[in-house]
Design an enzyme around this catalytic site. Sequence first.
Site: not given
Ligand SMILES: NC(=O)c1ccc[n+]([C@@H]2O[C@H](COP(=O)([O-])OP(=O)(O)OC[C@H]3O[C@@H](n4cnc5c(N)ncnc54)[C@H](OP(=O)(O)O)[C@@H]3O)[C@@H](O)[C@H]2O)c1
Length: 416
Positions: A117, A120, A122, A175, A193, A291
């Site tokens: 969910e 796409v 959020g 940001g 998406k 977010g």
């Molecule tokens: N943030 C959003 O608003 C959002 C919205 C929709 C979808 N998403 C999706 O959610 C996912 C995560 O996004 P995010 O923004 O949360 O990313 P992020 O802030 O970069 O967090 C990624 C996490 O994964 C960990 N990680 C990276 N490589 C790893 C590995 N090899 N083994 C274990 N842990 C590892 C990182 O560890 P460290 O903490 O040690 O660096 C970090 O805690 C992505 O697929 C993104 O497209 C995000």
Amino acid sequence: MGSALVGILQDRAAALAVQSGASLEIGGIAVSDLTRARAPHIPRDLLTADAAGLVADPSIDVVVELIGGMDPTEGLVRTALQLGKPVVTANKALLASPEGVALRSVAKEHGADLLYEAAVAGAIPLVRALRESLTGERIHRVMGIVNGTTNFILTKMGEQGADYTDVLAEAQALGLAERDPTADVEGFDAAAKAAILAGVAFGYDVAGTDVMREGITAIRAVDVEFAERLGYAVKPLAVVERAGDDALSVRVHPAMVPRSHPLAGVRNAFNAVFIEGEAAGELMLYGQGAGGRPTASAVVGDLIDAVRNRLAGTTAPSPDRQPARLLPEEDLQSQYYVSLDVTDRPGVLAAVTKVFGDNNVSIRSMEQEGYAGEARLLFVTHLAREGDVRSTIRELTGIDTVEQIGGVMRIVGGRE
Ligand SMILES: NC(=O)c1ccc[n+]([C@@H]2O[C@H](COP(=O)([O-])OP(=O)(O)OC[C@H]3O[C@@H](n4cnc5c(N)ncnc54)[C@H](OP(=O)(O)O)[C@@H]3O)[C@@H](O)[C@H]2O)c1
């Protein structure tokens, strides 16, 4: 986002246990860097750098993948599913890749849920709405604003008359845009998406790389201003629509949307998805598309579903899909906006409109404004074939009185 998820699981533990029918305990948290400073609510004793070990651990019942990207996530998700463990992910890049498409079969084969969910739009409960509430509906079109960064940029360009580069810098300072904004502004994020939506809403397997994609970097402040003057808002759209009985048009591009259309009022970084169904008619879902906390909320919903299903020995519905026949870009039918800077002299308008006519593009309206020996012509066409509009533009560039092709944009959501 993982950090926000841990916060929600801690703060709402009692309520989530009631909802899911089991208490949800965090068994471990995989990270890439164990030495990194973390928010105080993250239990340090649960951190591990061994994600594969965590997935394989027999005491772990459900896997939540919030790493992102393809490697090592594809292998981790595949292993979890092969072990029969449900996986909740927000990883649109993985899901829209051919490998991600294949993971659905692995999930089915091993009777494990693969829920996404959060991938796409959020916090917007879109995937579940399409998969469950609208499962009996024949959907004609799903179109939406599924990328908050580009919606913020185009909203500010419209409201402030600012240039793309200035607003991008503002978005980065706030940001809302990455330092490297390519994935957002060139439409890769929205294309992934759109591919996922093609699967959920229409039952077709589509890869993100096959989605027709156009970014917002070529949009000029002046075109946004003209669009407003003509009664439209410029919006970054992902569109998935039926094109005949067995084909789909799946595309991502900026478009002019009539101000009266509900999507035109979706401002700043908000997302919204407008669904047109045969019996249901028109629906729109609106909310925060990104977010940490909003997206983690969608992950929690999936997590509860996964736990409920596991306890009941079932899985979420996952009907078989077929490969999509995608409408060739050239065959897309749309209305178009075209602005031209021309030399202001007799006969120019006739020459220009002849090119439109020779290429089967019928003009619906034209506005002209003159400035310093030049004139700017703003055309809105009737429905036309994309290939015919492209050949019109090619031919217009060869006319010596056409100084510059200004903007060319599709118009979506209007009534012809
Ligand atoms: N943030 C959003 O608003 C959002 C919205 C929709 C979808 N998403 C999706 O959610 C996912 C995560 O996004 P995010 O923004 O949360 O990313 P992020 O802030 O970069 O967090 C990624 C996490 O994964 C960990 N990680 C990276 N490589 C790893 C590995 N090899 N083994 C274990 N842990 C590892 C990182 O560890 P460290 O903490 O040690 O660096 C970090 O805690 C992505 O697929 C993104 O497209 C995000």
